[in-house]
Scaffold this motif. Structure first.
Motif, PDB file in Angstrom:
ATOM      1  N   LYS A  35      16.660  39.094 -37.163  1.00  0.00           N
ATOM      2  CA  LYS A  35      17.100  39.877 -36.017  1.00  0.00           C
ATOM      3  C   LYS A  35      16.478  41.271 -36.065  1.00  0.00           C
ATOM      4  CE  LYS A  35      21.426  41.428 -33.942  1.00  0.00           C
ATOM      5  NZ  LYS A  35      22.874  41.444 -34.069  1.00  0.00           N
ATOM      6  N   SER A  36      16.089  41.763 -34.911  1.00  0.00           N
ATOM      7  CA  SER A  36      15.547  43.109 -34.803  1.00  0.00           C
ATOM      8  C   SER A  36      16.640  44.125 -35.145  1.00  0.00           C
ATOM      9  CB  SER A  36      15.050  43.356 -33.374  1.00  0.00           C
ATOM     10  OG  SER A  36      14.648  44.688 -33.214  1.00  0.00           O
ATOM     11  N   LYS A  37      16.244  45.175 -35.806  1.00  0.00           N
ATOM     12  CA  LYS A  37      17.198  46.230 -36.155  1.00  0.00           C
ATOM     13  C   LYS A  37      17.525  47.096 -34.937  1.00  0.00           C
ATOM     14  CE  LYS A  37      15.925  46.304 -41.017  1.00  0.00           C
ATOM     15  NZ  LYS A  37      16.531  45.052 -41.225  1.00  0.00           N
ATOM     16  N   ASP A  38      16.640  47.086 -33.959  1.00  0.00           N
ATOM     17  CA  ASP A  38      16.855  47.816 -32.712  1.00  0.00           C
ATOM     18  C   ASP A  38      17.800  46.983 -31.837  1.00  0.00           C
ATOM     19  OD1 ASP A  38      16.645  48.608 -29.998  1.00  0.00           O
ATOM     20  OD2 ASP A  38      14.634  49.379 -30.301  1.00  0.00           O
ATOM     21  N   GLU A  39      18.938  47.547 -31.488  1.00  0.00           N
ATOM     22  CA  GLU A  39      19.946  46.790 -30.732  1.00  0.00           C
ATOM     23  C   GLU A  39      19.450  46.327 -29.369  1.00  0.00           C
ATOM     24  OE1 GLU A  39      24.027  47.933 -30.664  1.00  0.00           O
ATOM     25  OE2 GLU A  39      23.864  48.937 -32.601  1.00  0.00           O
ATOM     26  N   ALA A  42      17.158  43.405 -30.046  1.00  0.00           N
ATOM     27  CA  ALA A  42      17.988  42.289 -30.518  1.00  0.00           C
ATOM     28  C   ALA A  42      18.674  41.617 -29.328  1.00  0.00           C
ATOM     29  CB  ALA A  42      19.013  42.778 -31.533  1.00  0.00           C
TER      30      ALA A  42
END
Length: 139
Positions: A35-39, A42
């Motif tokens: 999962k991308s750390k950027d919400e 994500a």
């Protein structure tokens, strides 16, 4: 004799089966990356995955609709939706260009399935439009 023809897989069914297999393979690759750390990213990735899974869920379409019909027609619905949403973005942000760029990224991700499907036996001395050297993408 008629029954024999019905038992053989039709080419359009094979196309859809390859699509479904590629969707699952592609999603497994996305899952491996994590999962991308950027919400925001994500959220967008999750939306993409959910919509892609919807496209291969047989319960989400009428029984009368074949898999081939789904992959031929459902992208038009997504294009319509994308256009509807993009129409609300200020022109200064060049929404059409961004839409086309996203479309081409998706097309190239889908095109990879064709390169992997090239294990069939045939003479490679003829030109058949999908090249062999320098695919322009990695496997």
């Amino acid at each position: 004799m008629c029954g024999d023809l019905e038992e053989e897989a039709r080419p359009d069914e094979e196309v859809y089966a390859r699509f479904v297999a590629h969707v699952h393979s592609f999603l497994a690759g996305l899952k491996k990356r994590g999962k991308s750390k950027d919400e925001v990213h994500a959220h967008l990735d999750k939306l993409f995955r959910e919509l892609l899974l919807t496209l291969v869920d047989e319960k989400k379409a009428p029984d009368e609709m074949t898999g081939y019909q789904r992959i031929a027609m459902e992208p038009l619905v997504f294009a319509r939706l994308a256009g509807f949403i993009a129409a609300h973005v200020p022109l200064a942000e060049d929404p059409l260009r961004r839409l086309i760029e996203a479309l081409m990224v998706g097309y190239s991700e889908g095109e990879i399935a064709l390169a992997h499907d090239h294990d069939h036996d045939h003479d490679h001395d003829h030109h058949h439009g999908h090249g062999h050297g320098g695919h322009g993408h990695t496997h």
